[in-house]
Design a protein around this motif. Structure first.
Motif, PDB file in Angstrom:
ATOM      1  N   MET A   1       0.830  -1.205   0.000  1.00 36.78           N
ATOM      2  CA  MET A   1       0.000   0.000   0.000  1.00 36.78           C
ATOM      3  C   MET A   1       0.873   1.267   0.000  1.00 36.78           C
ATOM      4  O   MET A   1       1.805   1.369   0.789  1.00 36.78           O
ATOM      5  CB  MET A   1      -0.898   0.010   1.247  1.00 36.78           C
ATOM      6  CG  MET A   1      -1.708   1.275   1.371  1.00 36.78           C
ATOM      7  SD  MET A   1      -2.932   1.207   2.664  1.00 36.78           S
ATOM      8  CE  MET A   1      -4.161   0.152   1.940  1.00 36.78           C
ATOM      9  N   GLU A   2       0.549   2.192  -0.901  1.00 39.13           N
ATOM     10  CA  GLU A   2       1.348   3.426  -1.012  1.00 39.13           C
ATOM     11  C   GLU A   2       0.864   4.469   0.005  1.00 39.13           C
ATOM     12  O   GLU A   2      -0.251   4.376   0.519  1.00 39.13           O
ATOM     13  CB  GLU A   2       1.240   3.977  -2.434  1.00 39.13           C
ATOM     14  CG  GLU A   2       1.870   3.113  -3.506  1.00 39.13           C
ATOM     15  CD  GLU A   2       3.309   2.718  -3.177  1.00 39.13           C
ATOM     16  OE1 GLU A   2       4.115   3.616  -2.844  1.00 39.13           O
ATOM     17  OE2 GLU A   2       3.618   1.522  -3.222  1.00 39.13           O
ATOM     18  N   ASP A   3       1.735   5.479   0.207  1.00 44.96           N
ATOM     19  CA  ASP A   3       1.406   6.550   1.173  1.00 44.96           C
ATOM     20  C   ASP A   3       0.071   7.210   0.835  1.00 44.96           C
ATOM     21  O   ASP A   3      -0.773   7.424   1.698  1.00 44.96           O
ATOM     22  CB  ASP A   3       2.490   7.631   1.150  1.00 44.96           C
ATOM     23  CG  ASP A   3       3.799   7.111   1.688  1.00 44.96           C
ATOM     24  OD1 ASP A   3       3.855   5.902   1.997  1.00 44.96           O
ATOM     25  OD2 ASP A   3       4.750   7.900   1.790  1.00 44.96           O
ATOM     26  N   MET A   6      -2.922   5.256   1.817  1.00 46.42           N
ATOM     27  CA  MET A   6      -3.149   5.296   3.267  1.00 46.42           C
ATOM     28  C   MET A   6      -3.874   6.593   3.650  1.00 46.42           C
ATOM     29  O   MET A   6      -4.835   6.579   4.405  1.00 46.42           O
ATOM     30  CB  MET A   6      -1.804   5.225   3.992  1.00 46.42           C
ATOM     31  CG  MET A   6      -1.651   3.995   4.862  1.00 46.42           C
ATOM     32  SD  MET A   6      -0.174   4.091   5.844  1.00 46.42           S
ATOM     33  CE  MET A   6       0.914   3.043   4.914  1.00 46.42           C
ATOM     34  N   LEU A   9      -7.450   6.509   2.497  1.00 54.30           N
ATOM     35  CA  LEU A   9      -8.274   5.696   3.404  1.00 54.30           C
ATOM     36  C   LEU A   9      -8.675   6.501   4.644  1.00 54.30           C
ATOM     37  O   LEU A   9      -9.824   6.483   5.072  1.00 54.30           O
ATOM     38  CB  LEU A   9      -7.470   4.476   3.881  1.00 54.30           C
ATOM     39  CG  LEU A   9      -7.485   3.218   3.044  1.00 54.30           C
ATOM     40  CD1 LEU A   9      -6.628   2.153   3.709  1.00 54.30           C
ATOM     41  CD2 LEU A   9      -8.907   2.695   2.895  1.00 54.30           C
ATOM     42  N   TRP A  10      -7.697   7.199   5.189  1.00 58.27           N
ATOM     43  CA  TRP A  10      -7.941   7.987   6.406  1.00 58.27           C
ATOM     44  C   TRP A  10      -8.944   9.099   6.139  1.00 58.27           C
ATOM     45  O   TRP A  10      -9.789   9.417   6.976  1.00 58.27           O
ATOM     46  CB  TRP A  10      -6.616   8.547   6.926  1.00 58.27           C
ATOM     47  CG  TRP A  10      -6.685   8.899   8.393  1.00 58.27           C
ATOM     48  CD1 TRP A  10      -6.700  10.146   8.931  1.00 58.27           C
ATOM     49  CD2 TRP A  10      -6.771   7.988   9.498  1.00 58.27           C
ATOM     50  NE1 TRP A  10      -6.772  10.072  10.301  1.00 58.27           N
ATOM     51  CE2 TRP A  10      -6.822   8.758  10.681  1.00 58.27           C
ATOM     52  CE3 TRP A  10      -6.805   6.604   9.607  1.00 58.27           C
ATOM     53  CZ2 TRP A  10      -6.901   8.192  11.943  1.00 58.27           C
ATOM     54  CZ3 TRP A  10      -6.882   6.036  10.870  1.00 58.27           C
ATOM     55  CH2 TRP A  10      -6.939   6.821  12.013  1.00 58.27           C
TER      56      TRP A  10
ATOM     57  N   LEU B 111      -6.341  -0.819   8.641  1.00 51.73           N
ATOM     58  CA  LEU B 111      -5.485   0.325   8.999  1.00 51.73           C
ATOM     59  C   LEU B 111      -5.698   0.700  10.470  1.00 51.73           C
ATOM     60  O   LEU B 111      -4.731   0.908  11.211  1.00 51.73           O
ATOM     61  CB  LEU B 111      -5.793   1.527   8.084  1.00 51.73           C
ATOM     62  CG  LEU B 111      -4.939   2.773   8.284  1.00 51.73           C
ATOM     63  CD1 LEU B 111      -3.450   2.488   8.096  1.00 51.73           C
ATOM     64  CD2 LEU B 111      -5.362   3.899   7.329  1.00 51.73           C
ATOM     65  N   ARG B 155       9.908   4.877   9.186  1.00 54.15           N
ATOM     66  CA  ARG B 155      10.032   3.539   9.769  1.00 54.15           C
ATOM     67  C   ARG B 155       8.644   2.928  10.057  1.00 54.15           C
ATOM     68  O   ARG B 155       8.383   1.769   9.731  1.00 54.15           O
ATOM     69  CB  ARG B 155      10.852   3.640  11.065  1.00 54.15           C
ATOM     70  CG  ARG B 155      11.155   2.327  11.726  1.00 54.15           C
ATOM     71  CD  ARG B 155      12.049   2.498  12.946  1.00 54.15           C
ATOM     72  NE  ARG B 155      11.584   3.504  13.891  1.00 54.15           N
ATOM     73  CZ  ARG B 155      10.580   3.306  14.743  1.00 54.15           C
ATOM     74  NH1 ARG B 155       9.936   2.160  14.743  1.00 54.15           N
ATOM     75  NH2 ARG B 155      10.218   4.254  15.581  1.00 54.15           N
ATOM     76  N   ILE B 156       7.757   3.744  10.614  1.00 53.48           N
ATOM     77  CA  ILE B 156       6.417   3.228  10.951  1.00 53.48           C
ATOM     78  C   ILE B 156       5.639   2.898   9.672  1.00 53.48           C
ATOM     79  O   ILE B 156       4.972   1.867   9.580  1.00 53.48           O
ATOM     80  CB  ILE B 156       5.626   4.237  11.819  1.00 53.48           C
ATOM     81  CG1 ILE B 156       6.378   4.545  13.111  1.00 53.48           C
ATOM     82  CG2 ILE B 156       4.248   3.688  12.182  1.00 53.48           C
ATOM     83  CD1 ILE B 156       5.868   5.772  13.861  1.00 53.48           C
ATOM     84  N   LYS B 157       5.757   3.785   8.675  1.00 57.29           N
ATOM     85  CA  LYS B 157       5.046   3.547   7.404  1.00 57.29           C
ATOM     86  C   LYS B 157       5.514   2.241   6.771  1.00 57.29           C
ATOM     87  O   LYS B 157       4.717   1.455   6.260  1.00 57.29           O
ATOM     88  CB  LYS B 157       5.299   4.709   6.437  1.00 57.29           C
ATOM     89  CG  LYS B 157       4.330   5.861   6.630  1.00 57.29           C
ATOM     90  CD  LYS B 157       4.342   6.827   5.475  1.00 57.29           C
ATOM     91  CE  LYS B 157       5.694   7.439   5.230  1.00 57.29           C
ATOM     92  NZ  LYS B 157       5.712   8.505   4.259  1.00 57.29           N
ATOM     93  N   LEU B 160       3.912  -0.594   8.506  1.00 60.66           N
ATOM     94  CA  LEU B 160       2.491  -0.734   8.154  1.00 60.66           C
ATOM     95  C   LEU B 160       2.322  -1.321   6.755  1.00 60.66           C
ATOM     96  O   LEU B 160       1.481  -2.197   6.527  1.00 60.66           O
ATOM     97  CB  LEU B 160       1.778   0.625   8.235  1.00 60.66           C
ATOM     98  CG  LEU B 160       1.544   1.218   9.628  1.00 60.66           C
ATOM     99  CD1 LEU B 160       0.759   2.521   9.545  1.00 60.66           C
ATOM    100  CD2 LEU B 160       0.773   0.243  10.514  1.00 60.66           C
ATOM    101  N   LYS B 161       3.158  -0.831   5.823  1.00 60.10           N
ATOM    102  CA  LYS B 161       3.073  -1.341   4.446  1.00 60.10           C
ATOM    103  C   LYS B 161       3.351  -2.842   4.414  1.00 60.10           C
ATOM    104  O   LYS B 161       2.710  -3.592   3.693  1.00 60.10           O
ATOM    105  CB  LYS B 161       4.082  -0.608   3.557  1.00 60.10           C
ATOM    106  CG  LYS B 161       3.607   0.769   3.127  1.00 60.10           C
ATOM    107  CD  LYS B 161       4.676   1.465   2.320  1.00 60.10           C
ATOM    108  CE  LYS B 161       4.338   2.938   2.190  1.00 60.10           C
ATOM    109  NZ  LYS B 161       5.445   3.691   1.565  1.00 60.10           N
ATOM    110  N   PHE B 164       0.338  -4.719   5.425  1.00 58.91           N
ATOM    111  CA  PHE B 164      -0.653  -4.791   4.344  1.00 58.91           C
ATOM    112  C   PHE B 164      -0.216  -5.803   3.278  1.00 58.91           C
ATOM    113  O   PHE B 164      -1.044  -6.527   2.734  1.00 58.91           O
ATOM    114  CB  PHE B 164      -0.851  -3.402   3.707  1.00 58.91           C
ATOM    115  CG  PHE B 164      -1.907  -2.577   4.405  1.00 58.91           C
ATOM    116  CD1 PHE B 164      -3.259  -2.890   4.287  1.00 58.91           C
ATOM    117  CD2 PHE B 164      -1.566  -1.493   5.190  1.00 58.91           C
ATOM    118  CE1 PHE B 164      -4.237  -2.141   4.941  1.00 58.91           C
ATOM    119  CE2 PHE B 164      -2.530  -0.735   5.843  1.00 58.91           C
ATOM    120  CZ  PHE B 164      -3.873  -1.061   5.716  1.00 58.91           C
ATOM    121  N   LYS B 168      -2.108  -9.433   1.819  1.00 62.24           N
ATOM    122  CA  LYS B 168      -2.433  -9.807   0.438  1.00 62.24           C
ATOM    123  C   LYS B 168      -1.870 -11.166   0.057  1.00 62.24           C
ATOM    124  O   LYS B 168      -2.390 -11.827  -0.836  1.00 62.24           O
ATOM    125  CB  LYS B 168      -1.905  -8.724  -0.517  1.00 62.24           C
ATOM    126  CG  LYS B 168      -2.750  -7.458  -0.463  1.00 62.24           C
ATOM    127  CD  LYS B 168      -2.165  -6.368  -1.330  1.00 62.24           C
ATOM    128  CE  LYS B 168      -2.930  -5.054  -1.143  1.00 62.24           C
ATOM    129  NZ  LYS B 168      -2.233  -3.926  -1.754  1.00 62.24           N
TER     130      LYS B 168
END
Lengths: 213, 169
Positions: A1-3, A6, A9-10, B111, B155-157, B160-161, B164, B168
């Motif tokens: 998932m790209e920035d 995200m 979605l938010w 999310l 780092r957090i992103k 999270l990615k 996700f 999948k």
């Protein structure tokens, strides 16, 4: 998932809230009229009471020590002297906590506020360490010269074993009551219960705060 | 400012930013009753701090600071607030429709779940990032440098990615 996905979605979530989240104005107005103390402010009276009680205890024991200095046994003077010294240190920790309570500002940046809150909660562990350090003193204060000179070998042996075990336990606990040992069985046994959970969690958060610096 | 004016002004500010309170409560509390308590606690703290609000910052920045500070401290409380004189039966915030848009439902739920699994400070950072706050504003709210904000968010992103991606596969 790209920035961008995200964020999209938010935003969809936000839009939904905008449409369906209702604000109960009357309820919020009632909240502003409630006479509530913050969790922190509610801690203050208990700590002030602990400091006052501690000071009274220290004055009492110090007075006894001064008045019986020439007549009391060496064991009593040494035991009570060390106990009152440790109580003075515990009072110092409570005073430090009272200062921290005054300095916590909920308006301040998150790291600053959380660091103070964590220091406040984790300093409680120091009180426990000092409390355990007093253990052997309760096995020596009643000794006197008569017991020392007239006792038999079994009395000496029993006293040595009890005092030795308490001293070892006190020093061991003082050294080992640390956040790093939080997962050990003995630690969980001593510090289980509602009153200690916030202290342990505060120490976990303090590590996060330190990592963020 | 007289008291009714102050109260009206405060309620208007909260109403305008109610989404912030809801999202923070949702991210930091799993239990519905806890969320209600947290929203109440945040409103109490905002009201008590309202006089100290400085126009140097936006209302949203001020609300985020206090709400996040309360939310992070809240979970460590021994029990629910007992000192409230007259506990309120209803929440100040209510969702009239809990369903989410069909095209995004699943991903939003994931999310939210991934955010709720983050550590307290990472969670705060991610919420602010998703709100599209500038790095400078995030730095002001959290109390770290802008470069630190950038590093931590990357780092957090990435984490999270990865979650996700795992979904999948």
């Amino acid at each position: 998932m790209e920035d961008a996905e995200m964020i999209h979605l938010w935003k969809a979530y936000d839009k939904r809230l905008e449409e369906y989240l209702s604000f109960n104005r009357q309820n919020a107005a009632d909240i502003t009229h409630m006479k509530v103390q913050s969790a922190l402010a509610s801690m203050t009276p208990l700590k002030i009471f602990a400091v006052m009680a501690g000071i009274i205890w220290v004055i009492l024991v110090d007075s006894i020590l001064i008045h019986t200095f020439r007549s009391a046994s060496f064991f009593f003077l040494a035991s009570a002297g060390i106990q009152v010294l440790l109580t003075k240190l515990a009072i110092g920790i409570y005073l430090y906590q009272l200062i921290l309570i005054q300095r916590v500002n909920i308006n301040a940046p998150i790291l600053e506020t959380q660091e103070k809150l964590c220091q406040l909660r984790s300093s409680t562990l120091w009180c426990a360490r000092l409390l355990f350090l007093q253990l052997p003193l309760w096995t020596t204060f009643y000794w006197n010269q008569s017991m020392l000179y007239n006792g038999n070998v079994w009395l000496y042996l029993l006293q040595a074993v009890v005092t030795g075990a308490f001293t070892w336990a006190a020093i061991w606990l003082f050294v080992n009551i640390r956040y790093e040992n939080r997962d050990k069985k003995w630690f969980r046994l001593i510090f289980s219960g509602k009153e200690w959970n916030p202290v342990i969690r505060a120490m976990e958060l303090l590590q996060q705060v330190t990592a963020y610096r | 400012m007289n008291s009714p004016d102050k109260s009206d002004n405060f309620l208007a500010v909260i109403q305008a930013h109610k989404g912030i309170l809801y999202k923070i409560a949702h991210a930091y509390c799993k239990d519905t009753e806890d969320r209600k308590d947290l929203v109440q606690e945040i409103i109490v703290q905002l009201w008590k701090s309202f006089d100290k609000y400085s126009p140097t910052y936006k209302y949203s920045t001020w609300i985020y600071r206090i709400a996040l500070n309360v939310a992070i401290s809240f979970y460590r409380r021994e029990s629910r607030r007992k000192s409230v004189d007259s506990p309120l039966s209803d929440s100040a915030l209510n969702m009239t429709d809990h369903s989410l848009p069909h095209d995004t439902t699943e991903n939003i739920v994931f999310l939210q779940q991934f955010i709720s699994e983050l550590k307290e400070l990472d969670k705060a950072l991610m919420l602010l990032y998703l709100e599209e706050k500038s790095y400078q504003e995030i730095a002001d709210i959290i109390g770290i440098s802008v470069s630190n904000v950038s590093t931590k968010i990357s780092r957090i992103k990435a984490a999270l990615k990865q979650k996700f991606t795992h979904l999948k596969t």
